[in-house]
Scaffold this active site. Structure first.
Site, mmCIF file in Angstrom:
data_model
loop_
_atom_site.group_PDB
_atom_site.id
_atom_site.type_symbol
_atom_site.label_atom_id
_atom_site.label_comp_id
_atom_site.label_asym_id
_atom_site.label_seq_id
_atom_site.Cartn_x
_atom_site.Cartn_y
_atom_site.Cartn_z
ATOM 1 N N LYS A 66 0.806 -1.225 0.000
ATOM 2 C CA LYS A 66 0.000 0.000 0.000
ATOM 3 C C LYS A 66 0.839 1.275 0.000
ATOM 4 C CE LYS A 66 -4.005 -2.102 2.141
ATOM 5 N NZ LYS A 66 -4.910 -2.184 3.270
ATOM 6 N N ASP A 102 -10.068 2.058 3.047
ATOM 7 C CA ASP A 102 -10.065 1.248 4.278
ATOM 8 C C ASP A 102 -10.773 1.964 5.431
ATOM 9 O OD1 ASP A 102 -8.765 -0.978 3.287
ATOM 10 O OD2 ASP A 102 -6.759 -0.302 3.906
ATOM 11 N N ALA A 128 1.020 0.144 13.212
ATOM 12 C CA ALA A 128 1.235 1.424 12.526
ATOM 13 C C ALA A 128 1.640 1.176 11.071
ATOM 14 C CB ALA A 128 2.318 2.227 13.261
ATOM 15 N N ALA A 131 -2.543 -0.540 7.069
ATOM 16 C CA ALA A 131 -3.955 -0.547 7.471
ATOM 17 C C ALA A 131 -4.199 0.497 8.557
ATOM 18 C CB ALA A 131 -4.346 -1.933 7.963
HETATM 19 P P1 NAP Z 1 1.615 -4.002 7.203
HETATM 20 O O1 NAP Z 1 1.687 -2.668 6.542
HETATM 21 O O2 NAP Z 1 2.557 -5.077 6.794
HETATM 22 O O3 NAP Z 1 1.762 -3.737 8.787
HETATM 23 C C1 NAP Z 1 1.745 -4.818 9.685
HETATM 24 C C2 NAP Z 1 1.604 -4.301 11.103
HETATM 25 O O4 NAP Z 1 1.557 -5.419 11.999
HETATM 26 C C3 NAP Z 1 2.783 -3.439 11.546
HETATM 27 O O5 NAP Z 1 2.318 -2.505 12.481
HETATM 28 C C4 NAP Z 1 3.684 -4.488 12.224
HETATM 29 O O6 NAP Z 1 4.579 -3.964 13.164
HETATM 30 C C5 NAP Z 1 2.649 -5.313 12.928
HETATM 31 N N1 NAP Z 1 3.105 -6.678 13.255
HETATM 32 C C6 NAP Z 1 3.321 -7.693 12.386
HETATM 33 N N2 NAP Z 1 3.707 -8.808 13.063
HETATM 34 C C7 NAP Z 1 3.722 -8.473 14.388
HETATM 35 C C8 NAP Z 1 4.029 -9.179 15.581
HETATM 36 N N3 NAP Z 1 4.382 -10.476 15.555
HETATM 37 N N4 NAP Z 1 3.926 -8.532 16.745
HETATM 38 C C9 NAP Z 1 3.546 -7.225 16.795
HETATM 39 N N5 NAP Z 1 3.249 -6.489 15.696
HETATM 40 C C10 NAP Z 1 3.340 -7.109 14.499
HETATM 41 O O7 NAP Z 1 0.149 -4.632 7.031
HETATM 42 P P2 NAP Z 1 -1.226 -3.825 6.959
HETATM 43 O O8 NAP Z 1 -1.558 -3.530 5.539
HETATM 44 O O9 NAP Z 1 -1.151 -2.706 7.930
HETATM 45 O O10 NAP Z 1 -2.275 -4.927 7.444
HETATM 46 C C11 NAP Z 1 -2.397 -5.278 8.827
HETATM 47 C C12 NAP Z 1 -3.484 -6.343 8.972
HETATM 48 O O11 NAP Z 1 -4.765 -5.758 8.684
HETATM 49 C C13 NAP Z 1 -3.300 -7.485 7.969
HETATM 50 O O12 NAP Z 1 -3.425 -8.735 8.616
HETATM 51 C C14 NAP Z 1 -4.405 -7.271 6.936
HETATM 52 O O13 NAP Z 1 -4.906 -8.482 6.399
HETATM 53 C C15 NAP Z 1 -5.476 -6.559 7.762
HETATM 54 N N6 NAP Z 1 -6.307 -5.696 6.909
HETATM 55 C C16 NAP Z 1 -7.639 -5.942 6.824
HETATM 56 C C17 NAP Z 1 -8.443 -5.130 6.022
HETATM 57 C C18 NAP Z 1 -9.911 -5.396 5.936
HETATM 58 O O14 NAP Z 1 -10.555 -4.881 5.012
HETATM 59 N N7 NAP Z 1 -10.483 -6.138 6.865
HETATM 60 C C19 NAP Z 1 -7.879 -4.065 5.314
HETATM 61 C C20 NAP Z 1 -6.528 -3.829 5.449
HETATM 62 C C21 NAP Z 1 -5.741 -4.661 6.239
HETATM 63 P P3 NAP Z 1 6.028 -3.439 12.684
HETATM 64 O O15 NAP Z 1 5.814 -2.054 12.149
HETATM 65 O O16 NAP Z 1 6.822 -3.479 13.932
HETATM 66 O O17 NAP Z 1 6.527 -4.399 11.656
#
Ligand code: NAP
Length: 280
Positions: A66, A102, A128, A131
């Site tokens: 994204k 989103d 952070a 999403a």
């Molecule tokens: P992203 O940009 O890769 O960010 C991932 C986030 O999760 C970061 O804050 C990361 O922390 C944290 N994280 C990952 N593994 C972790 C762990 N083991 N312990 C603590 N923090 C951890 O992904 P994203 O796009 O933000 O998506 C996040 C989630 O939301 C995904 O699972 C996605 O499927 C879901 N989502 C759902 C929708 C919906 O429509 N329902 C829409 C968007 C996203 P760091 O910064 O420290 O790496």
């Protein structure tokens, strides 16, 4: 040449978006060609060039692309600019127009489908990433109270808080600070921690008397946080399936000029929710 649509992500094979857009197309009488395309980080520009050559007219972009999508857009909606992340691309002549649906998708699901009044809720956001960047501005606009952001990597917490530019209302904090942050009325899990790693530990002390817990994940990936929320006495626990359907409806409207009805599609997917694997 017919118009093609797609979701780009990595991994993306289990994405529900093709199914959702096919259902919207059937409902609105619009023939939809929408597929899932797996793109390694760093390859998005190249993949989009191929997509355009084949008639690509619009796309969704999901984890972890994204922020890359944001960087390659020629112009942006205000909500995408505030988020610093793009989940919806619209081909406009020779340029890409970027949007982020989103946030509006989450707020619509919480307020319309789940009848949650978000106003003045003291809110804790876990994560952070892309999403979190998409939903935080929309939650602030929906009238939540103070927003505390906690993320494993503190630099990303600070960058998101800076981007939101509301210093009296938005507070970046360390994971280790969690037990001392007090009680919250809304806790949003915007991490991908439940997908393939164990959920990090959350103290029960963050749960206030009227606390609602929201996981942006759904299916198997939402199980750890939803279980924690119920065991910790949250009054409501909502997973990300409704948000997924609502953000898709908003993207559909951007591309086709018609906003589909979402309840029937949500009900169809909800029936299979236990078997779902998160991949928006
Ligand atoms: P992203 O940009 O890769 O960010 C991932 C986030 O999760 C970061 O804050 C990361 O922390 C944290 N994280 C990952 N593994 C972790 C762990 N083991 N312990 C603590 N923090 C951890 O992904 P994203 O796009 O933000 O998506 C996040 C989630 O939301 C995904 O699972 C996605 O499927 C879901 N989502 C759902 C929708 C919906 O429509 N329902 C829409 C968007 C996203 P760091 O910064 O420290 O790496």
């Amino acid at each position: 040449m017919s118009r093609h649509f797609a979701v780009f992500g990595h991994p993306v094979a289990h994405s529900l978006s093709p199914k959702i857009h096919a259902a919207f197309g059937k409902q609105t009488g619009i023939a939809i060609d929408y597929r899932a395309i797996d793109v390694e980080p760093g390859q998005l520009t190249h993949a989009l060039a191929d997509f355009i050559a084949q008639g690509g007219a619009g796309a969704n972009v999901t984890l972890p692309l994204k922020q890359a999508a944001f960087s390659l857009c020629d112009d942006l909606t205000e909500r995408a600019r505030r988020a610093g992340a793009v989940n919806t691309l619209v081909r406009n002549g020779d340029t890409w127009h970027g949007d982020n649906t989103d946030g509006v998708g989450l707020v619509r699901d919480l307020t319309d489908r789940h009848a949650l009044d978000l106003r003045a809720r003291r809110t804790l956001m876990l994560g952070a990433g892309g999403a979190a960047r998409g939903v935080a501005p929309a939650l602030l606009d929906a009238g939540i109270g103070e927003l505390y952001i906690v993320n494993r990597t503190p630099q990303r917490t600070d960058a998101l808080a800076d981007a939101l530019a509301e210093p009296g209302r938005v507070h970046p904090r360390y994971l280790a600070d969690l037990p001392a942050l007090g009680e919250f009325d809304l806790i949003v899990n915007a991490t991908s921690a439940g997908r393939d790693q164990p959920m990090f530990s959350l103290p029960r002390a963050v749960v206030g008397r009227r606390c609602a817990a929201v996981d942006l994940n759904y299916g198997e990936a939402a199980i750890p946080f939803m279980a924690w929320a119920r065991a910790s006495g949250c009054m409501a626990a909502v997973d990300g399936l409704g948000m997924l359907v609502e953000q898709a409806a908003e993207s559909f409207a951007r591309w086709h000029g018609v906003r589909p009805e979402t309840d029937a599609v949500f009900a169809m997917l909800h029936g299979h929710a236990a078997a779902l694997v998160t991949a928006d």
